[in-house]
Design an enzyme around this catalytic site. Structure first.
Site, PDB file in Angstrom:
ATOM      1  N   GLY A   1      37.400  44.104  45.829  1.00 22.73           N
ATOM      2  CA  GLY A   1      38.254  44.757  44.845  1.00 22.73           C
ATOM      3  C   GLY A   1      37.644  44.611  43.465  1.00 22.73           C
ATOM      4  O   GLY A   1      36.875  43.685  43.204  1.00 22.73           O
TER       5      GLY A   1
ATOM      6  N   GLN B   1      37.302  44.617  34.494  1.00 24.72           N
ATOM      7  CA  GLN B   1      36.117  43.873  34.913  1.00 24.72           C
ATOM      8  C   GLN B   1      34.815  44.627  34.638  1.00 24.72           C
ATOM      9  O   GLN B   1      33.739  44.051  34.748  1.00 24.72           O
ATOM     10  CB  GLN B   1      36.214  43.517  36.404  1.00 24.72           C
ATOM     11  CG  GLN B   1      37.326  42.530  36.687  1.00 24.72           C
ATOM     12  CD  GLN B   1      37.413  42.226  38.154  1.00 24.72           C
ATOM     13  OE1 GLN B   1      38.048  42.955  38.915  1.00 24.72           O
ATOM     14  NE2 GLN B   1      36.754  41.153  38.560  1.00 24.72           N
TER      15      GLN B   1
ATOM     16  N   CYS C   1      36.688  35.715  42.520  1.00 23.81           N
ATOM     17  CA  CYS C   1      36.799  36.844  41.609  1.00 23.81           C
ATOM     18  C   CYS C   1      35.407  37.181  41.097  1.00 23.81           C
ATOM     19  O   CYS C   1      34.641  36.275  40.735  1.00 23.81           O
ATOM     20  CB  CYS C   1      37.735  36.487  40.452  1.00 23.81           C
ATOM     21  SG  CYS C   1      37.927  37.798  39.231  1.00 23.81           S
ATOM     22  N   LEU C   2      35.083  38.467  41.061  1.00 20.33           N
ATOM     23  CA  LEU C   2      33.754  38.877  40.608  1.00 20.33           C
ATOM     24  C   LEU C   2      33.502  38.515  39.144  1.00 20.33           C
ATOM     25  O   LEU C   2      32.356  38.401  38.734  1.00 20.33           O
ATOM     26  CB  LEU C   2      33.554  40.378  40.844  1.00 20.33           C
ATOM     27  CG  LEU C   2      33.573  40.813  42.308  1.00 20.33           C
ATOM     28  CD1 LEU C   2      33.434  42.323  42.418  1.00 20.33           C
ATOM     29  CD2 LEU C   2      32.499  40.106  43.112  1.00 20.33           C
TER      30      LEU C   2
ATOM     31  N   HIS D   1      45.886  40.776  43.337  1.00 19.45           N
ATOM     32  CA  HIS D   1      44.826  40.246  42.478  1.00 19.45           C
ATOM     33  C   HIS D   1      44.342  41.316  41.489  1.00 19.45           C
ATOM     34  O   HIS D   1      44.227  41.066  40.289  1.00 19.45           O
ATOM     35  CB  HIS D   1      43.673  39.756  43.365  1.00 19.45           C
ATOM     36  CG  HIS D   1      42.521  39.165  42.632  1.00 19.45           C
ATOM     37  ND1 HIS D   1      42.234  37.820  42.652  1.00 19.45           N
ATOM     38  CD2 HIS D   1      41.550  39.728  41.864  1.00 19.45           C
ATOM     39  CE1 HIS D   1      41.155  37.582  41.918  1.00 19.45           C
ATOM     40  NE2 HIS D   1      40.714  38.742  41.436  1.00 19.45           N
ATOM     41  N   GLU D   2      44.067  42.517  41.991  1.00 14.94           N
ATOM     42  CA  GLU D   2      43.544  43.584  41.127  1.00 14.94           C
ATOM     43  C   GLU D   2      44.594  44.094  40.145  1.00 14.94           C
ATOM     44  O   GLU D   2      44.288  44.364  38.979  1.00 14.94           O
ATOM     45  CB  GLU D   2      42.974  44.737  41.957  1.00 14.94           C
ATOM     46  CG  GLU D   2      41.814  44.360  42.866  1.00 14.94           C
ATOM     47  CD  GLU D   2      40.721  43.547  42.185  1.00 14.94           C
ATOM     48  OE1 GLU D   2      40.443  43.764  40.987  1.00 14.94           O
ATOM     49  OE2 GLU D   2      40.135  42.677  42.852  1.00 14.94           O
TER      50      GLU D   2
ATOM     51  N   HIS E   1      44.779  41.893  37.264  1.00 18.03           N
ATOM     52  CA  HIS E   1      43.711  42.221  36.297  1.00 18.03           C
ATOM     53  C   HIS E   1      44.137  43.369  35.383  1.00 18.03           C
ATOM     54  O   HIS E   1      43.890  43.329  34.175  1.00 18.03           O
ATOM     55  CB  HIS E   1      42.430  42.651  37.019  1.00 18.03           C
ATOM     56  CG  HIS E   1      41.505  41.538  37.349  1.00 18.03           C
ATOM     57  ND1 HIS E   1      40.935  40.720  36.400  1.00 18.03           N
ATOM     58  CD2 HIS E   1      41.019  41.117  38.546  1.00 18.03           C
ATOM     59  CE1 HIS E   1      40.146  39.839  36.999  1.00 18.03           C
ATOM     60  NE2 HIS E   1      40.177  40.064  38.295  1.00 18.03           N
TER      61      HIS E   1
END
Length: 191
Positions: free
Chosen positions: A45, A50, A108-109, A150-151, A154
């Protein structure tokens, strides 16, 4: 269009995304570029913040995941390969009444190599638009629900470290501070 993933302590990660009002080819191209960046980083994701954009758009792709989860998209159960990767615009999440909460280790990226347990509801309903403005409803559980939660966090300026209990957050404090310093140092103008 090549996109770079921003790391923790970049101020964009704390910004709530603006609602998307323009749909079509440009938004589709941006969504595809996000999918490429997510795949390059081997993620499941990725949110617009991000990649440095303050917009209500994220992408999700669990086709390679072996985790068990179920889904219903627009009242049907299409195969994953047909509807993923998903470009998700202006998502609104509703928790399914009575759903249990589960603890799962998340990464997380924007926090490379930092992971920690996060408690989240196990089943949700997501109302969203695609890149062309078409409305959809997805009901899901397990890892797919967790990925959406999660996304969408963000998209609202909330990070997974904000959802950790105190002990989990304390355990990763050193690496998080080191990443914050590295991000700060990289943002300084080079002399």
């Amino acid at each position: 269009m090549s996109l770079s993933i921003v790391h923790y302590n970049d101020p964009i990660l704390r910004k709530k995304g603006n609602k998307v009002t323009q749909f079509g080819a440009d938004l589709a191209a941006f969504g595809k570029a996000m999918i490429e960046a997510m795949n390059e980083a081997q993620g499941i994701g990725l949110a617009a913040q991000q990649v440095g954009q303050s917009k209500q758009i994220c992408v999700v792709d669990l086709r390679e995941s072996e985790a068990e989860y179920s889904w219903e998209l627009d009242g049907a159960k299409p195969p994953r390969d047909i509807f993923m990767p998903l470009i998700v615009v202006n998502p609104q999440i509703t928790l399914v009444p009575g759903t249990p909460e589960t603890v799962y280790e998340e990464g997380c990226l924007s926090f490379p190599e930092i992971r920690g347990d996060v408690t989240r509801p196990d089943e949700i309903k997501v109302e969203f638009q695609d890149e062309y403005g078409m409305k959809h409803v997805l009901r899901c559980n397990g890892l797919l629900a967790r990925c959406f939660l999660h996304e969408v966090d963000h998209l609202n300026g909330v990070l997974f470290i904000d959802r950790m209990d105190k002990a989990t957050r304390t355990a990763i404090d050193g690496p998080v501070k080191a990443l914050a310093k590295e991000t700060r140092d990289n943002a300084r103008p080079k002399e």
